[in-house]
Design an enzyme around this catalytic site. Sequence first.
Site, PDB file in Angstrom:
ATOM      1  N   ASN A  85      -3.127   5.592  16.150  1.00 40.12           N
ATOM      2  CA  ASN A  85      -4.282   5.352  15.292  1.00 40.12           C
ATOM      3  C   ASN A  85      -4.869   3.983  15.578  1.00 40.12           C
ATOM      4  O   ASN A  85      -4.135   3.044  15.861  1.00 40.12           O
ATOM      5  CB  ASN A  85      -3.857   5.444  13.825  1.00 40.12           C
TER       6      ASN A  85
ATOM      7  N   CYS B 104       6.687  -6.737   7.413  1.00 37.66           N
ATOM      8  CA  CYS B 104       7.816  -6.181   8.162  1.00 37.66           C
ATOM      9  C   CYS B 104       8.192  -7.131   9.288  1.00 37.66           C
ATOM     10  O   CYS B 104       7.318  -7.709   9.938  1.00 37.66           O
ATOM     11  CB  CYS B 104       7.435  -4.815   8.736  1.00 37.66           C
TER      12      CYS B 104
ATOM     13  N   CYS C  15      -0.675   6.423   9.941  1.00 43.28           N
ATOM     14  CA  CYS C  15       0.525   5.745  10.440  1.00 43.28           C
ATOM     15  C   CYS C  15       0.177   4.466  11.169  1.00 43.28           C
ATOM     16  O   CYS C  15      -0.687   4.450  12.030  1.00 43.28           O
ATOM     17  CB  CYS C  15       1.237   6.647  11.446  1.00 43.28           C
TER      18      CYS C  15
ATOM     19  N   SER D 215      11.697   6.347  14.882  1.00 48.15           N
ATOM     20  CA  SER D 215      10.530   6.006  15.709  1.00 48.15           C
ATOM     21  C   SER D 215      11.027   5.679  17.108  1.00 48.15           C
ATOM     22  O   SER D 215      11.436   4.553  17.375  1.00 48.15           O
ATOM     23  CB  SER D 215       9.807   4.785  15.127  1.00 48.15           C
ATOM     24  N   LEU D 216      11.008   6.654  17.977  1.00 46.39           N
ATOM     25  CA  LEU D 216      11.605   6.480  19.311  1.00 46.39           C
ATOM     26  C   LEU D 216      10.580   5.915  20.301  1.00 46.39           C
ATOM     27  O   LEU D 216      10.833   4.941  20.981  1.00 46.39           O
ATOM     28  CB  LEU D 216      12.147   7.842  19.779  1.00 46.39           C
ATOM     29  N   HIS D 217       9.486   6.580  20.423  1.00 44.65           N
ATOM     30  CA  HIS D 217       8.325   6.162  21.219  1.00 44.65           C
ATOM     31  C   HIS D 217       8.528   6.164  22.731  1.00 44.65           C
ATOM     32  O   HIS D 217       7.589   6.415  23.468  1.00 44.65           O
ATOM     33  CB  HIS D 217       7.776   4.807  20.762  1.00 44.65           C
TER      34      HIS D 217
ATOM     35  N   CYS E 123       3.513   8.683   0.654  1.00 46.54           N
ATOM     36  CA  CYS E 123       4.142   7.775   1.622  1.00 46.54           C
ATOM     37  C   CYS E 123       4.264   6.408   0.948  1.00 46.54           C
ATOM     38  O   CYS E 123       3.253   5.867   0.475  1.00 46.54           O
ATOM     39  CB  CYS E 123       3.254   7.703   2.872  1.00 46.54           C
TER      40      CYS E 123
ATOM     41  N   SER F 174      12.103   6.862   7.424  1.00 43.31           N
ATOM     42  CA  SER F 174      11.735   6.654   8.816  1.00 43.31           C
ATOM     43  C   SER F 174      12.221   5.276   9.252  1.00 43.31           C
ATOM     44  O   SER F 174      11.928   4.279   8.597  1.00 43.31           O
ATOM     45  CB  SER F 174      10.216   6.737   8.954  1.00 43.31           C
TER      46      SER F 174
ATOM     47  N   GLY G 184       7.075  -1.705   6.002  1.00 42.15           N
ATOM     48  CA  GLY G 184       8.468  -2.146   6.006  1.00 42.15           C
ATOM     49  C   GLY G 184       9.418  -1.186   6.690  1.00 42.15           C
ATOM     50  O   GLY G 184       9.084  -0.035   6.974  1.00 42.15           O
ATOM     51  N   GLU G 185      10.598  -1.709   6.997  1.00 43.00           N
ATOM     52  CA  GLU G 185      11.687  -0.926   7.619  1.00 43.00           C
ATOM     53  C   GLU G 185      12.677  -0.574   6.507  1.00 43.00           C
ATOM     54  O   GLU G 185      13.418  -1.446   6.024  1.00 43.00           O
ATOM     55  CB  GLU G 185      12.336  -1.778   8.724  1.00 43.00           C
TER      56      GLU G 185
ATOM     57  N   CYS H 233       1.489  -1.465  15.197  1.00 47.57           N
ATOM     58  CA  CYS H 233       1.494  -1.373  13.738  1.00 47.57           C
ATOM     59  C   CYS H 233       0.840  -2.579  13.068  1.00 47.57           C
ATOM     60  O   CYS H 233       1.169  -3.735  13.371  1.00 47.57           O
ATOM     61  CB  CYS H 233       2.943  -1.236  13.272  1.00 47.57           C
TER      62      CYS H 233
ATOM     63  N   GLU I 202       0.824  -1.206   0.000  1.00 46.19           N
ATOM     64  CA  GLU I 202       0.000   0.000   0.000  1.00 46.19           C
ATOM     65  C   GLU I 202       0.862   1.261   0.000  1.00 46.19           C
ATOM     66  O   GLU I 202       1.967   1.266   0.548  1.00 46.19           O
ATOM     67  CB  GLU I 202      -0.920   0.001   1.230  1.00 46.19           C
TER      68      GLU I 202
ATOM     69  N   CYS J  81       6.407  -3.834  15.450  1.00 44.78           N
ATOM     70  CA  CYS J  81       6.076  -2.818  16.466  1.00 44.78           C
ATOM     71  C   CYS J  81       4.661  -3.066  16.999  1.00 44.78           C
ATOM     72  O   CYS J  81       3.760  -3.460  16.243  1.00 44.78           O
ATOM     73  CB  CYS J  81       6.179  -1.416  15.879  1.00 44.78           C
TER      74      CYS J  81
HETATM   75  S1  SF4 Z   1       6.108   0.660  12.404  1.00 42.86           S
HETATM   76 FE1  SF4 Z   1       7.460   0.366  10.639  1.00 42.86          FE
HETATM   77  S2  SF4 Z   1       9.162  -0.852  11.478  1.00 42.86           S
HETATM   78 FE2  SF4 Z   1       7.479  -1.050  12.962  1.00 42.86          FE
HETATM   79  S3  SF4 Z   1       6.374  -2.927  12.307  1.00 42.86           S
HETATM   80 FE3  SF4 Z   1       5.377  -1.169  11.312  1.00 42.86          FE
HETATM   81  S4  SF4 Z   1       6.338  -1.058   9.297  1.00 42.86           S
HETATM   82 FE4  SF4 Z   1       7.685  -2.300  10.608  1.00 42.86          FE
END
Ligand code: SF4
Length: 360
Positions: free
Chosen positions: A299, A117, A342, A224-226, A110, A201, A169-170, A124, A92, A121
Amino acid sequence: MASLELRGCLEKELSEACQKLGLKSFRAGQLFRWVQLNAVRSWEEMHNIPESERRKLQTMLYLSPLKLLREQQARDGTHKYLFGLEDGECIESVLMNYERELSRNRHTVCISTQVGCAVGCAFCATGLGGFRRNLSVGEIVGQVLEISRSIARKDPPAKVTNLVFMGMGEPLLNYEAVLKSLEILNRETGQNIGMRRMTLSTSGVAPKIRQLGRDNPQVGLAVSLHSALDSVRNVLVPINRRYPLRELMAACTEYIRLTNRRITFEVALTSENVKRESAEALGKLLKGCLAHINLIPVNPVAETNMLKPKTEEISQFAGILESYAIPVSIREERGTDINAACGQLRGQWKVDRNESFSSL
Ligand code: SF4
């Protein structure tokens, strides 16, 4: 059998192909413009290249446009695209808030860099399905080309101006392909998107952050610190077990030293972590660092049960960070009603009987 993906080639690779095939070198420039500027989807569209030469080129190069399976539009004008790949996988991509951005002459897309991935996270949707495979350069660039082609045909015609690698994905775990995609998308004779208008990112792949600082100091970086606590980050961003905060922050410091660029640190806020102690810990961690914090009210994702904090809680959290002299912004919610925000991308094609399909 053709082995080079046309959408993933730089001009120099096209020049080499033309040379091997005994074609004039200017054909390489023509090919690049057809593919990367005009976003053609077939060889027939390249009408200034004679058919006999197109046939020769097809022995080395193949053109594999993404297949648009579904396009959805959110109430705020955000568009989400579901693309099918050659092997049947789906990804997507999102065009942010199209109508409002039109007046500013700014169009941010985006894009995804992997199918699924491996990072997983906690908030996600992409990570829930696990990792399937890396995207090729042509598939990464192809998302921009398909959307560019689509908005170039609108009235008035528009152009993709900004890119964020924040989809599925990363990006830093598909490093070489992402770096080459940046180079292609930056080319003046193609999409000509400024390097400083593109942002990667990462969830915190520390060694690649250092490498990026050396390889491409111009592209923007978001981390992405969080959380500023390893115990919390281990759960929210499991890659923290491999690259804990001390290692991540050392890599970020090195990146800033190499590039003199500010890093955007993203912090997802839930009703659970929007606490004074969390904000204080983040303030202490980032104080004095060339940083900006982007707060992202979480979200909704069905499986995660995380709740969005109240507006006043978010403002209080931002206020604490500002007291540490760290610039803070709160990310606007975009496309939530079509799961385009996100952490909501999944790349699954669940067919709704009433759904209509469009093509670019
Ligand atoms: S936030 Fe990014 S790195 Fe984390 S699981 Fe989702 S796609 Fe992967």
